[in-house]
Design an enzyme around this catalytic site. Structure first.
Site, PDB file in Angstrom:
ATOM      1  N   SER A  16       0.825  -1.219   0.000  1.00  0.00           N
ATOM      2  CA  SER A  16       0.000   0.000   0.000  1.00  0.00           C
ATOM      3  C   SER A  16       0.854   1.263   0.000  1.00  0.00           C
ATOM      4  O   SER A  16       0.506   2.259   0.624  1.00  0.00           O
ATOM      5  CB  SER A  16      -0.935  -0.010   1.209  1.00  0.00           C
ATOM      6  OG  SER A  16      -0.183  -0.115   2.409  1.00  0.00           O
ATOM      7  N   THR A  46       6.924   4.521   1.249  1.00  0.00           N
ATOM      8  CA  THR A  46       6.520   5.823   0.694  1.00  0.00           C
ATOM      9  C   THR A  46       6.293   6.836   1.808  1.00  0.00           C
ATOM     10  O   THR A  46       6.712   7.989   1.740  1.00  0.00           O
ATOM     11  CB  THR A  46       5.204   5.658  -0.111  1.00  0.00           C
ATOM     12  OG1 THR A  46       5.445   4.769  -1.183  1.00  0.00           O
ATOM     13  CG2 THR A  46       4.688   6.975  -0.630  1.00  0.00           C
ATOM     14  N   ALA A  49       9.308   8.692   2.920  1.00  0.00           N
ATOM     15  CA  ALA A  49      10.167   9.386   1.941  1.00  0.00           C
ATOM     16  C   ALA A  49      10.174  10.876   2.257  1.00  0.00           C
ATOM     17  O   ALA A  49       9.127  11.522   2.264  1.00  0.00           O
ATOM     18  CB  ALA A  49       9.650   9.128   0.527  1.00  0.00           C
ATOM     19  N   GLY A  52      11.629  13.767  -1.956  1.00  0.00           N
ATOM     20  CA  GLY A  52      10.605  14.177  -2.900  1.00  0.00           C
ATOM     21  C   GLY A  52      10.606  13.347  -4.153  1.00  0.00           C
ATOM     22  O   GLY A  52      11.053  12.205  -4.154  1.00  0.00           O
ATOM     23  N   GLU A 122      19.229  17.282  -4.981  1.00  0.00           N
ATOM     24  CA  GLU A 122      19.835  16.192  -4.202  1.00  0.00           C
ATOM     25  C   GLU A 122      21.049  15.656  -4.947  1.00  0.00           C
ATOM     26  O   GLU A 122      21.320  16.051  -6.081  1.00  0.00           O
ATOM     27  CB  GLU A 122      18.800  15.093  -3.933  1.00  0.00           C
ATOM     28  CG  GLU A 122      17.685  15.585  -3.017  1.00  0.00           C
ATOM     29  CD  GLU A 122      16.626  14.546  -2.727  1.00  0.00           C
ATOM     30  OE1 GLU A 122      16.932  13.347  -2.767  1.00  0.00           O
ATOM     31  OE2 GLU A 122      15.478  14.949  -2.479  1.00  0.00           O
ATOM     32  N   ASP A 224       9.604  -9.244   1.228  1.00  0.00           N
ATOM     33  CA  ASP A 224       8.606 -10.301   1.016  1.00  0.00           C
ATOM     34  C   ASP A 224       8.288 -10.523  -0.461  1.00  0.00           C
ATOM     35  O   ASP A 224       8.180 -11.660  -0.926  1.00  0.00           O
ATOM     36  CB  ASP A 224       7.286  -9.949   1.740  1.00  0.00           C
ATOM     37  CG  ASP A 224       7.501  -9.667   3.209  1.00  0.00           C
ATOM     38  OD1 ASP A 224       8.475 -10.191   3.781  1.00  0.00           O
ATOM     39  OD2 ASP A 224       6.702  -8.911   3.783  1.00  0.00           O
ATOM     40  N   HIS A 245      22.113   4.868   2.218  1.00  0.00           N
ATOM     41  CA  HIS A 245      21.936   6.326   2.288  1.00  0.00           C
ATOM     42  C   HIS A 245      23.056   6.866   3.159  1.00  0.00           C
ATOM     43  O   HIS A 245      23.318   6.328   4.234  1.00  0.00           O
ATOM     44  CB  HIS A 245      20.576   6.666   2.895  1.00  0.00           C
ATOM     45  CG  HIS A 245      20.193   8.096   2.676  1.00  0.00           C
ATOM     46  ND1 HIS A 245      20.821   9.133   3.328  1.00  0.00           N
ATOM     47  CD2 HIS A 245      19.270   8.670   1.857  1.00  0.00           C
ATOM     48  CE1 HIS A 245      20.296  10.288   2.919  1.00  0.00           C
ATOM     49  NE2 HIS A 245      19.356  10.029   2.023  1.00  0.00           N
ATOM     50  N   ARG A 291      25.192   9.051  -4.404  1.00  0.00           N
ATOM     51  CA  ARG A 291      25.144   8.461  -3.066  1.00  0.00           C
ATOM     52  C   ARG A 291      26.177   7.390  -2.789  1.00  0.00           C
ATOM     53  O   ARG A 291      26.672   7.272  -1.679  1.00  0.00           O
ATOM     54  CB  ARG A 291      23.784   7.804  -2.900  1.00  0.00           C
ATOM     55  CG  ARG A 291      22.926   8.623  -2.050  1.00  0.00           C
ATOM     56  CD  ARG A 291      21.614   7.991  -1.897  1.00  0.00           C
ATOM     57  NE  ARG A 291      20.693   9.107  -1.837  1.00  0.00           N
ATOM     58  CZ  ARG A 291      19.408   8.997  -1.813  1.00  0.00           C
ATOM     59  NH1 ARG A 291      18.858   7.804  -1.882  1.00  0.00           N
ATOM     60  NH2 ARG A 291      18.652  10.052  -1.724  1.00  0.00           N
ATOM     61  N   HIS A 352      19.300   1.544   2.481  1.00  0.00           N
ATOM     62  CA  HIS A 352      18.198   2.466   2.178  1.00  0.00           C
ATOM     63  C   HIS A 352      17.297   1.977   1.050  1.00  0.00           C
ATOM     64  O   HIS A 352      16.079   2.082   1.144  1.00  0.00           O
ATOM     65  CB  HIS A 352      18.812   3.810   1.802  1.00  0.00           C
ATOM     66  CG  HIS A 352      17.830   4.900   1.514  1.00  0.00           C
ATOM     67  ND1 HIS A 352      16.902   5.331   2.442  1.00  0.00           N
ATOM     68  CD2 HIS A 352      17.638   5.667   0.398  1.00  0.00           C
ATOM     69  CE1 HIS A 352      16.183   6.310   1.914  1.00  0.00           C
ATOM     70  NE2 HIS A 352      16.593   6.516   0.674  1.00  0.00           N
ATOM     71  N   ARG A 387      20.816   4.068  -7.774  1.00  0.00           N
ATOM     72  CA  ARG A 387      19.652   4.916  -8.064  1.00  0.00           C
ATOM     73  C   ARG A 387      19.956   6.399  -7.831  1.00  0.00           C
ATOM     74  O   ARG A 387      20.538   6.770  -6.808  1.00  0.00           O
ATOM     75  CB  ARG A 387      18.503   4.496  -7.133  1.00  0.00           C
ATOM     76  CG  ARG A 387      17.261   5.338  -7.261  1.00  0.00           C
ATOM     77  CD  ARG A 387      16.238   4.879  -6.246  1.00  0.00           C
ATOM     78  NE  ARG A 387      16.700   5.132  -4.906  1.00  0.00           N
ATOM     79  CZ  ARG A 387      16.273   6.112  -4.124  1.00  0.00           C
ATOM     80  NH1 ARG A 387      15.360   6.942  -4.561  1.00  0.00           N
ATOM     81  NH2 ARG A 387      16.743   6.260  -2.909  1.00  0.00           N
TER      82      ARG A 387
HETATM   83  C1  SIN Z   1      16.354  11.681   0.963  1.00  0.00           C
HETATM   84  O1  SIN Z   1      15.491  12.480   1.283  1.00  0.00           O
HETATM   85  O2  SIN Z   1      17.557  11.881   1.136  1.00  0.00           O
HETATM   86  C2  SIN Z   1      15.941  10.379   0.351  1.00  0.00           C
HETATM   87  C3  SIN Z   1      15.478  10.563  -1.028  1.00  0.00           C
HETATM   88  C4  SIN Z   1      15.591   9.296  -1.815  1.00  0.00           C
HETATM   89  O3  SIN Z   1      16.013   8.260  -1.283  1.00  0.00           O
HETATM   90  O4  SIN Z   1      15.315   9.325  -3.005  1.00  0.00           O
END
Ligand code: SIN
Length: 548
Positions: A16, A46, A49, A52, A122, A224, A245, A291, A352, A387
């Protein structure tokens, strides 16, 4: 445990978060949808998060630039066609979210209703392109989608329900291609397992951060969906690429609290405890490097200094701006006695995001008939070996939309399954466990050796050690699973152990360093031998892990 009943829907949605809810709303225009979710519906990745959703919505940005940044982070393994597919649908995804009522922050002087969004930046992004709702973007998206889902007459939302395994026709020995026709679902409140049949099963179960000792993920992230899809015969890829992260709050009482990369986007600086701003030593983008580079730089600095953490320094930024733009992070830090406007925040890396998962095409179709998937559970080709920040919420919407279109096209071809096609759940001779300690012991052990041996920096020896341990524990867990009555913890442990095994297996295949997979024994990238995905499939590998 009583004999299970059989339930029927047109679409069964597992999970969900953003992808599951988005798909459900689209599918409900055509048929009856059941959503299965492990705890409260809002308890999804979600919801946590912060940063954004990345999308090209401003005049001084371009698809080419977003594509180039995504490919750059992905270290040679993104599929460019998929990257373009997602990036080009960014603005439509934002429109769709606005239509369900998501409120993204707009520039101070923007008139109400204008599309003049306040955009964050970011790591790895060369432009400001991250739409956000202060520092709680996921919570806002989850709120808006859930309120629509709860109000929809065609959607049955079932909380505290855990999918145990997918229902497959090959499990029942039926002729023809293997087809997923639903799932066995454990209703944790009633303690029963029911068969939920559906024409189409959509998996949006998220990631597997709980495989590691330290993670930014909520407790539900036990892999899962990946484990169930593997047992059902679907192909998975790139499980070695676990994203760490760089900045989670380092405090003994702060479990899993993320310190968003958006803070570095606004000028936050990483420093060693002795005050050195070290990121400039590692990458020309300094604190906004991709990252994998930042997490590895922190790991190197911690090993060099012997310190427990580095710090994120925001004290040179405007205090009112920080409190206004980052209210959740400011408040949480204050709970731990840290005023981020005057004190640097102690931070460490933590698991992360899984860049690997169940392989799908751009229609969200897996290689098992009737099974669709989107979000962190998948490997679509968007993320490659690493990512790009804030691309995942975007991927969730774009692929949920594409999967809903594909599933609706296929609707008539996939008739409602007969409930005789798969047997009711049987618990055999399983008894109430008198040794729940087996679960906690194995759970802790796996998470610890995954952190130590399959973490940010790997080696052949560390991976071999991890392999020996997981094989030993798998034997114990499998035996315990088949002889004990189901509990949510046991289900999660079984999945977590399998995902750990898949991560180790994939990491051992990749004898090079690339993106999120860095190994001391093969420190260079080797495109000729490893410029491809690491595929894993039950039929070809996994004799240690018996099918359900
Ligand atoms: C963050 O706010 O640093 C995480 C954002 C993400 O993992 O895309």
């Amino acid at each position: 445990m009583p004999e299970s009943a059989a339930r029927q829907a047109d679409f069964l949605v597992l999970g969900s978060g953003i992808a599951g809810l988005f798909f459900a709303l689209r599918a409900a225009e055509r048929g009856r949808v059941t959503i299965i979710t492990k705890k409260r519906a809002a308890e999804s990745a979600t919801n946590y998060a912060q940063g954004g959703i990345a999308a090209v919505v401003s005049g001084d940005d371009s698809h080419e630039s977003h594509v180039a940044d995504t490919l750059g982070a992905g270290a040679g393994l993104c599929r460019e066609d998929v990257v373009r597919f997602v990036v080009e649908r960014g603005a439509d995804a934002i429109d769709a979210l606005l239509k369900v009522g998501v409120d993204f922050d707009r520039a101070d002087d923007a008139p109400p209703g204008s599309s003049d969004f306040e955009l964050g930046r970011e790591g790895g992004h060369t432009k400001r392109r991250v739409l956000h709702h202060r520092d709680a973007t996921g919570r806002e998206i989850e709120r808006a989608l859930l309120s629509r889902v709860r109000a929809h007459p065609n959607i049955d939302l079932r909380e505290n329900s855990l999918a145990v395994d997918l229902l497959t026709t090959d499990r029942a020995g039926a002729p023809g291609p293997n087809r997923v026709v639903g799932a066995y679902v454990f209703d944790a409140l009633r303690g029963v397992v029911e068969r939920h049949f559906a024409r189409i099963t959509f998996m949006a179960t998220g990631g597997a951060g709980k495989v590691y000792l330290y993670t930014s993920n909520p407790d539900i992230a036990s892999g899962d969906g990946m484990a169930m899809a593997y047992r059902a015969g679907a192909t998975l890829a790139n499980m070695e690429f676990m994203q760490f992260h760089p900045t989670c709050l380092y405090h003994p009482q702060a479990k899993s609290f993320l310190i968003s990369e958006a803070l570095r986007g606004e000028g936050g600086t990483l420093r060693t405890m002795s005050g050195h701003a070290f990121m400039a030593d590692y990458h020309e983008m300094s604190d906004l490097a991709p990252r994998d580079i930042v997490a590895r730089a922190i790991d190197t600095e911690l090993k060099r200094s012997g310190d427990d953490s580095v710090v994120l320094d925001l004290t040179h930024l405007e205090p009112d701006f920080l409190r206004e733009r980052f209210p959740t992070i400011s408040a949480r830090c204050l709970e731990f006695g840290i005023d981020l406007t005057t004190q640097p925040i102690p931070v460490v890396p933590a698991a992360h995001y899984c860049c690997g998962g169940v392989v799908t095409d751009t229609r969200g179709e897996t290689d098992v008939l009737g099974l669709y998937a989107a979000g962190e559970v998948t490997c679509t080709g968007l993320h490659g070996a690493n990512r790009l920040a804030s691309n995942s919420l975007l991927e969730g919407v774009v692929f949920a939309q594409a999967a809903s279109e594909a599933a609706l096209e296929r609707f008539d071809e996939l008739p409602p399954p007969e409930d005789t096609v798969v047997e009711p759940w049987s618990e055999g001779d399983a008894t109430e466990s008198s040794e729940a300690v087996v679960i906690t012991q194995n759970w802790d052990e796996i998470r610890r050796f995954m952190w130590n041996y399959v973490g940010i920096v790997r080696s052949d020896r560390r991976l071999a050690r991890a392999r020996r341990r997981i094989e030993l524990l798998q034997g114990e867990i499998t035996e315990y699973y088949w002889n004990s009555k189901l509990t949510p913890d046991l289900l999660e442990l079984r999945n977590l152990a399998l995902v750990a095994e898949l991560v180790i297996h994939c990491a051992q295949q990749r004898k090079e360093s690339r993106g999120l997979h860095y190994t001391l024994d093969h420190p260079d990238r080797d495109d000729a031998r490893f410029g491809r995905d690491t595929l894993v499939r039950r039929s070809e590998w996994g004799p240690k892990t018996p099918p359900a």
